[in-house]
Design an enzyme around this catalytic site. Structure first.
Site, PDB file in Angstrom:
ATOM      1  N   TYR A   1       7.899  11.437  -3.688  1.00 31.81           N
ATOM      2  CA  TYR A   1       7.507  10.063  -3.648  1.00 31.81           C
ATOM      3  C   TYR A   1       8.731   9.074  -3.341  1.00 31.81           C
ATOM      4  O   TYR A   1       8.586   8.328  -2.210  1.00 31.81           O
ATOM      5  CB  TYR A   1       6.953   9.522  -5.250  1.00 31.81           C
ATOM      6  CG  TYR A   1       6.946   8.243  -5.261  1.00 31.81           C
ATOM      7  CD1 TYR A   1       6.209   7.364  -4.587  1.00 31.81           C
ATOM      8  CD2 TYR A   1       7.866   7.619  -6.080  1.00 31.81           C
ATOM      9  CE1 TYR A   1       6.307   5.971  -4.652  1.00 31.81           C
ATOM     10  CE2 TYR A   1       7.959   6.059  -6.312  1.00 31.81           C
ATOM     11  CZ  TYR A   1       6.994   5.240  -5.599  1.00 31.81           C
ATOM     12  OH  TYR A   1       7.054   4.167  -5.725  1.00 31.81           O
TER      13      TYR A   1
ATOM     14  N   THR B   1      11.001   0.661  -4.071  1.00 32.90           N
ATOM     15  CA  THR B   1      11.174   1.015  -5.399  1.00 32.90           C
ATOM     16  C   THR B   1      12.773   1.247  -5.623  1.00 32.90           C
ATOM     17  O   THR B   1      13.373   1.863  -4.862  1.00 32.90           O
ATOM     18  CB  THR B   1      10.603   2.449  -5.879  1.00 32.90           C
ATOM     19  OG1 THR B   1      10.744   3.024  -6.938  1.00 32.90           O
ATOM     20  CG2 THR B   1      10.637   3.360  -4.484  1.00 32.90           C
ATOM     21  N   ASP B   2      13.235   1.469  -7.077  1.00 31.46           N
ATOM     22  CA  ASP B   2      14.509   1.500  -7.297  1.00 31.46           C
ATOM     23  C   ASP B   2      14.666   3.120  -7.134  1.00 31.46           C
ATOM     24  O   ASP B   2      15.820   3.657  -7.228  1.00 31.46           O
ATOM     25  CB  ASP B   2      14.859   1.185  -8.728  1.00 31.46           C
ATOM     26  CG  ASP B   2      14.162   1.779  -9.806  1.00 31.46           C
ATOM     27  OD1 ASP B   2      12.958   2.526  -9.406  1.00 31.46           O
ATOM     28  OD2 ASP B   2      14.548   1.663 -11.099  1.00 31.46           O
ATOM     29  N   GLU B   3      13.711   4.012  -6.999  1.00 29.19           N
ATOM     30  CA  GLU B   3      13.697   5.556  -7.275  1.00 29.19           C
ATOM     31  C   GLU B   3      14.449   5.998  -5.871  1.00 29.19           C
ATOM     32  O   GLU B   3      15.036   7.140  -5.804  1.00 29.19           O
ATOM     33  CB  GLU B   3      12.349   6.173  -7.304  1.00 29.19           C
ATOM     34  CG  GLU B   3      11.802   5.682  -8.689  1.00 29.19           C
ATOM     35  CD  GLU B   3      10.370   6.236  -9.158  1.00 29.19           C
ATOM     36  OE1 GLU B   3      10.350   7.414  -8.793  1.00 29.19           O
ATOM     37  OE2 GLU B   3       9.571   5.670  -9.825  1.00 29.19           O
TER      38      GLU B   3
ATOM     39  N   LYS C   1       9.386   7.013   0.003  1.00 27.23           N
ATOM     40  CA  LYS C   1       9.709   5.453   0.106  1.00 27.23           C
ATOM     41  C   LYS C   1      10.956   5.212   0.596  1.00 27.23           C
ATOM     42  O   LYS C   1      11.100   4.329   1.450  1.00 27.23           O
ATOM     43  CB  LYS C   1       9.739   4.823  -1.440  1.00 27.23           C
ATOM     44  CG  LYS C   1       8.334   4.763  -2.044  1.00 27.23           C
ATOM     45  CD  LYS C   1       7.279   4.079  -1.236  1.00 27.23           C
ATOM     46  CE  LYS C   1       7.680   2.538  -1.738  1.00 27.23           C
ATOM     47  NZ  LYS C   1       6.737   1.515  -1.189  1.00 27.23           N
TER      48      LYS C   1
ATOM     49  N   ALA D   1       0.807  -1.103   0.045  1.00 26.14           N
ATOM     50  CA  ALA D   1      -0.123  -0.121  -0.088  1.00 26.14           C
ATOM     51  C   ALA D   1       0.922   1.215  -0.046  1.00 26.14           C
ATOM     52  O   ALA D   1       1.743   1.332   0.717  1.00 26.14           O
ATOM     53  CB  ALA D   1      -0.773   0.166   1.232  1.00 26.14           C
TER      54      ALA D   1
ATOM     55  N   ASN E   1      10.419   0.023 -12.773  1.00 24.99           N
ATOM     56  CA  ASN E   1       9.078   0.657 -13.138  1.00 24.99           C
ATOM     57  C   ASN E   1       8.401  -0.751 -13.759  1.00 24.99           C
ATOM     58  O   ASN E   1       8.970  -1.682 -14.477  1.00 24.99           O
ATOM     59  CB  ASN E   1       9.168   1.373 -14.405  1.00 24.99           C
ATOM     60  CG  ASN E   1       9.649   2.740 -13.848  1.00 24.99           C
ATOM     61  OD1 ASN E   1      10.690   3.220 -13.319  1.00 24.99           O
ATOM     62  ND2 ASN E   1       8.762   3.855 -14.507  1.00 24.99           N
TER      63      ASN E   1
HETATM   64  P1  NAD Z   1      -1.000   1.618  -7.024  1.00 27.42           P
HETATM   65  O1  NAD Z   1      -0.950   3.191  -6.761  1.00 27.42           O
HETATM   66  O2  NAD Z   1      -1.494   1.098  -8.127  1.00 27.42           O
HETATM   67  O3  NAD Z   1      -1.634   0.822  -5.743  1.00 27.42           O
HETATM   68  C1  NAD Z   1      -1.511   1.118  -4.451  1.00 27.42           C
HETATM   69  C2  NAD Z   1      -2.731   0.573  -3.397  1.00 27.42           C
HETATM   70  O4  NAD Z   1      -2.382   1.019  -2.257  1.00 27.42           O
HETATM   71  C3  NAD Z   1      -4.031   0.869  -3.962  1.00 27.42           C
HETATM   72  O5  NAD Z   1      -5.043   0.060  -3.960  1.00 27.42           O
HETATM   73  C4  NAD Z   1      -4.597   1.813  -3.010  1.00 27.42           C
HETATM   74  O6  NAD Z   1      -5.850   2.001  -2.582  1.00 27.42           O
HETATM   75  C5  NAD Z   1      -3.812   1.317  -1.829  1.00 27.42           C
HETATM   76  N1  NAD Z   1      -3.466   2.337  -0.717  1.00 27.42           N
HETATM   77  C6  NAD Z   1      -3.160   3.668  -0.862  1.00 27.42           C
HETATM   78  N2  NAD Z   1      -3.047   4.216   0.305  1.00 27.42           N
HETATM   79  C7  NAD Z   1      -3.387   3.461   1.323  1.00 27.42           C
HETATM   80  C8  NAD Z   1      -3.809   3.633   2.783  1.00 27.42           C
HETATM   81  N3  NAD Z   1      -3.428   4.589   3.365  1.00 27.42           N
HETATM   82  N4  NAD Z   1      -4.213   2.419   3.277  1.00 27.42           N
HETATM   83  C9  NAD Z   1      -4.427   1.420   2.575  1.00 27.42           C
HETATM   84  N5  NAD Z   1      -4.399   1.289   1.494  1.00 27.42           N
HETATM   85  C10 NAD Z   1      -3.988   2.324   0.588  1.00 27.42           C
HETATM   86  O7  NAD Z   1       0.426   1.231  -6.407  1.00 27.42           O
HETATM   87  P2  NAD Z   1       1.403   0.233  -7.375  1.00 27.42           P
HETATM   88  O8  NAD Z   1       1.786   0.653  -8.685  1.00 27.42           O
HETATM   89  O9  NAD Z   1       0.531  -1.072  -7.567  1.00 27.42           O
HETATM   90  O10 NAD Z   1       2.614  -0.085  -6.335  1.00 27.42           O
HETATM   91  C11 NAD Z   1       2.535  -1.015  -5.129  1.00 27.42           C
HETATM   92  C12 NAD Z   1       4.024  -0.711  -4.497  1.00 27.42           C
HETATM   93  O11 NAD Z   1       4.988  -1.168  -5.217  1.00 27.42           O
HETATM   94  C13 NAD Z   1       4.266   0.466  -3.872  1.00 27.42           C
HETATM   95  O12 NAD Z   1       4.572   0.598  -2.578  1.00 27.42           O
HETATM   96  C14 NAD Z   1       5.220   1.207  -4.845  1.00 27.42           C
HETATM   97  O13 NAD Z   1       6.016   2.154  -4.093  1.00 27.42           O
HETATM   98  C15 NAD Z   1       5.970  -0.032  -5.209  1.00 27.42           C
HETATM   99  N6  NAD Z   1       6.544  -0.116  -6.587  1.00 27.42           N
HETATM  100  C16 NAD Z   1       5.760   0.384  -7.615  1.00 27.42           C
HETATM  101  C17 NAD Z   1       6.470   0.002  -8.694  1.00 27.42           C
HETATM  102  C18 NAD Z   1       5.746   0.614 -10.289  1.00 27.42           C
HETATM  103  O14 NAD Z   1       6.244   0.639 -11.305  1.00 27.42           O
HETATM  104  N7  NAD Z   1       4.235   0.620 -10.078  1.00 27.42           N
HETATM  105  C19 NAD Z   1       7.628  -0.219  -8.734  1.00 27.42           C
HETATM  106  C20 NAD Z   1       8.515  -0.546  -7.657  1.00 27.42           C
HETATM  107  C21 NAD Z   1       7.781  -0.577  -6.527  1.00 27.42           C
HETATM  108  P1  TYD Z   2       5.993   7.340 -14.623  1.00 30.18           P
HETATM  109  O1  TYD Z   2       4.939   5.977 -15.458  1.00 30.18           O
HETATM  110  O2  TYD Z   2       5.103   8.385 -13.971  1.00 30.18           O
HETATM  111  O3  TYD Z   2       6.971   6.615 -13.629  1.00 30.18           O
HETATM  112  P2  TYD Z   2       8.234   7.357 -12.859  1.00 30.18           P
HETATM  113  O4  TYD Z   2       8.175   8.551 -12.864  1.00 30.18           O
HETATM  114  O5  TYD Z   2       7.847   6.457 -11.711  1.00 30.18           O
HETATM  115  O6  TYD Z   2       9.477   6.388 -13.386  1.00 30.18           O
HETATM  116  O7  TYD Z   2       6.726   7.726 -15.778  1.00 30.18           O
HETATM  117  C1  TYD Z   2       7.640   7.139 -16.634  1.00 30.18           C
HETATM  118  C2  TYD Z   2       8.568   7.955 -17.352  1.00 30.18           C
HETATM  119  O8  TYD Z   2       7.555   8.729 -18.313  1.00 30.18           O
HETATM  120  C3  TYD Z   2       9.034   9.172 -16.464  1.00 30.18           C
HETATM  121  O9  TYD Z   2      10.290   9.516 -16.996  1.00 30.18           O
HETATM  122  C4  TYD Z   2       8.395  10.411 -16.612  1.00 30.18           C
HETATM  123  C5  TYD Z   2       7.559  10.090 -18.306  1.00 30.18           C
HETATM  124  N1  TYD Z   2       6.256  10.644 -18.207  1.00 30.18           N
HETATM  125  C6  TYD Z   2       5.937  11.433 -19.573  1.00 30.18           C
HETATM  126  O10 TYD Z   2       7.113  12.071 -20.305  1.00 30.18           O
HETATM  127  N2  TYD Z   2       4.677  11.757 -19.696  1.00 30.18           N
HETATM  128  C7  TYD Z   2       3.723  11.488 -18.726  1.00 30.18           C
HETATM  129  O11 TYD Z   2       2.606  11.868 -19.015  1.00 30.18           O
HETATM  130  C8  TYD Z   2       3.959  10.873 -17.699  1.00 30.18           C
HETATM  131  C9  TYD Z   2       2.995  10.133 -16.843  1.00 30.18           C
HETATM  132  C10 TYD Z   2       5.188  10.208 -17.697  1.00 30.18           C
END
Ligand code: NAD
Ligand code: TYD
Length: 352
Positions: free
Chosen positions: A158, A133-135, A162, A85, A187
């Site tokens: 963000y 995350t790697d960020e 994290k 979450a 990502n």
């Molecule tokens: P997402 O935004 O799609 O989902 C997040 C979920 O958390 C949602 O279902 C939301 O309702 C729930 N949530 C938010 N706030 C909450 C709270 N206060 N209490 C309970 N639930 C809550 O995110 P995602 O992309 O599925 O990412 C999931 C995890 O993986 C995150 O911790 C993110 O940092 C990590 N992560 C994501 C990516 C990516 O590329 N998406 C990459 C590496 C790590």
């Molecule tokens: P994003 O999917 O938001 O992931 P993150 O910023 O966590 O890596 O964005 C991926 C890359 O795409 C990032 O370099 C920002 C860029 N981006 C755009 O150029 N336009 C957009 O509308 C969005 C959402 C992202």
């Protein structure tokens, strides 16, 4: 014997729904509790296929509410926590940073406190697995990759939130012995991703012939991993990872944004029977994101070496499958973009 009970937080989100599905279907002997607040990013329609499984339960709740979390942990006596979450979108963290501190930092500390409390220093067989995350490592120049030894250097609110949550997880491990593992992934892409992130947003915009807002010059590089491969890595780390360790997860798959966007345009021109180059006309260069990290690239050799994990799918195949999924699941896309999906909980869970 009591079933092993595992809480997955954020299970209604993008990655969480893939993890919940995998665990519910693969481990019938576990009870899986999905705790989610159902923010704009949480969508129970992502889990329709498992919602009636006997080993699955959905609980709506907020990890920021410490009393609620404490009580839930006391009631359910979880054996394991898989914590996903979070507020996860960088652009939102720029407009609303405090939200990210509440959920990502305070929410994580509440979960750690509750786990410590119910496990009462008897940590045998218990695990707190934090998904990060790697960020947190910041931004790379032209060369190099993030290893687990890289120092933390987050730039966006963000990634700062994290990074902070990762530090709290390590602090609870070091100070109280809470058995914790962290993984830091690149990502993700695939089905059920909310269309605010680059790939689903651009698929949806191309579909509707809307402008494609490319930040800056589109030279930023991201390392993309198929979401199901991330879920597989999480399964492996949860069961075989070493307590106290960190694992980097990545796709060994770096793409400059502009190249990836052009590839999506090309594939979609074919699939939507448009003339070659038509969708590229939608590309619009816009003001760069503040603090925009130039490049992410993950060295995932530790998890490969120690746990035998590697990505299963080539990106060219994965992006094609992803585009097909969003085109086939038009209703899902229409529902999330119109906000209709938020009614699903009322209809499904608050009848009577
Ligand atoms: P997402 O935004 O799609 O989902 C997040 C979920 O958390 C949602 O279902 C939301 O309702 C729930 N949530 C938010 N706030 C909450 C709270 N206060 N209490 C309970 N639930 C809550 O995110 P995602 O992309 O599925 O990412 C999931 C995890 O993986 C995150 O911790 C993110 O940092 C990590 N992560 C994501 C990516 C990516 O590329 N998406 C990459 C590496 C790590
Ligand atoms: P994003 O999917 O938001 O992931 P993150 O910023 O966590 O890596 O964005 C991926 C890359 O795409 C990032 O370099 C920002 C860029 N981006 C755009 O150029 N336009 C957009 O509308 C969005 C959402 C992202």
């Amino acid at each position: 014997m009591r079933m092993k009970t595992i809480i997955i937080t954020g299970g209604a989100g993008f990655i969480g729904s893939h993890v919940a599905r995998l665990f519910v279907n693969k481990y019938r002997e576990y009870k899986i509790v999905n705790l989610d607040k159902l923010t704009y990013a949480g969508n129970l329609a992502n889990l329709k296929d498992i919602e009636n499984s006997p080993n699955y339960e959905f609980v709506k709740g907020d990890i920021v509410d410490s009393n609620f979390i404490q009580k839930l942990f006391e009631d359910k006596q979880f054996d394991g926590v898989i914590h996903l979450a979070a507020e996860s979108h960088v652009d939102r963290s720029i407009s609303q940073p405090a939200e990210f501190v509440f959920t990502n930092v305070i929410g994580t500390v509440n979960l750690l406190n509750a786990a410590k409390h119910i496990w009462k220093d008897n940590y045998s067989g218990k695990i707190f697995y934090h998904i990060s995350t790697d960020e947190v490592y910041g931004s790379l120049g032209e060369e190099g990759m993030f290893t687990e030894e890289n120092r933390y250097e987050p730039h966006s609110p963000y990634s700062a939130s994290k990074a902070s949550s990762d530090h709290f997880v390590r602090a609870f491990n070091d100070t109280f012995g809470v058995p914790a593992i962290i993984s830091n992934c690149s990502n993700n892409y695939g089905s059920y991703q909310f269309p605010e992130k680059l790939i689903p947003l651009f698929i949806n915009n191309i579909r509707h012939k809307k402008p494609l807002p490319v930040y800056g010059t589109g030279e930023n590089v991201r390392d993309w991993l198929w979401v199901a491969d991330h879920a597989r890595a999480i399964d492996l780390i949860f069961h075989k990872g070493k307590i106290g360790e960190t694992y980097n997860i990545g796709g060994f798959n770096q793409w400059k944004n502009i190249d990836l966007i052009r590839l999506m345009c090309k594939i979609l021109d074919k699939k939507l029977n448009r003339s070659e180059g038509e969708s590229e006309q939608l590309i619009t260069f816009v003001k760069d994101r503040s603090g925009h990290d130039l490049r992410y690239a993950v060295d995932a050799s530790k998890i490969k070496r120690e746990l035998g994990w590697e990505p299963s799918l080539k990106f060219e195949e994965g992006i094609e499958k992803t585009i097909d999924w969003y085109l086939t699941n038009e209703d899902w896309l229409n529902n999330v973009t119109s906000g209709d999906y938020q009614k699903y909980y009322e209809e499904q869970y608050t009848k009577n």
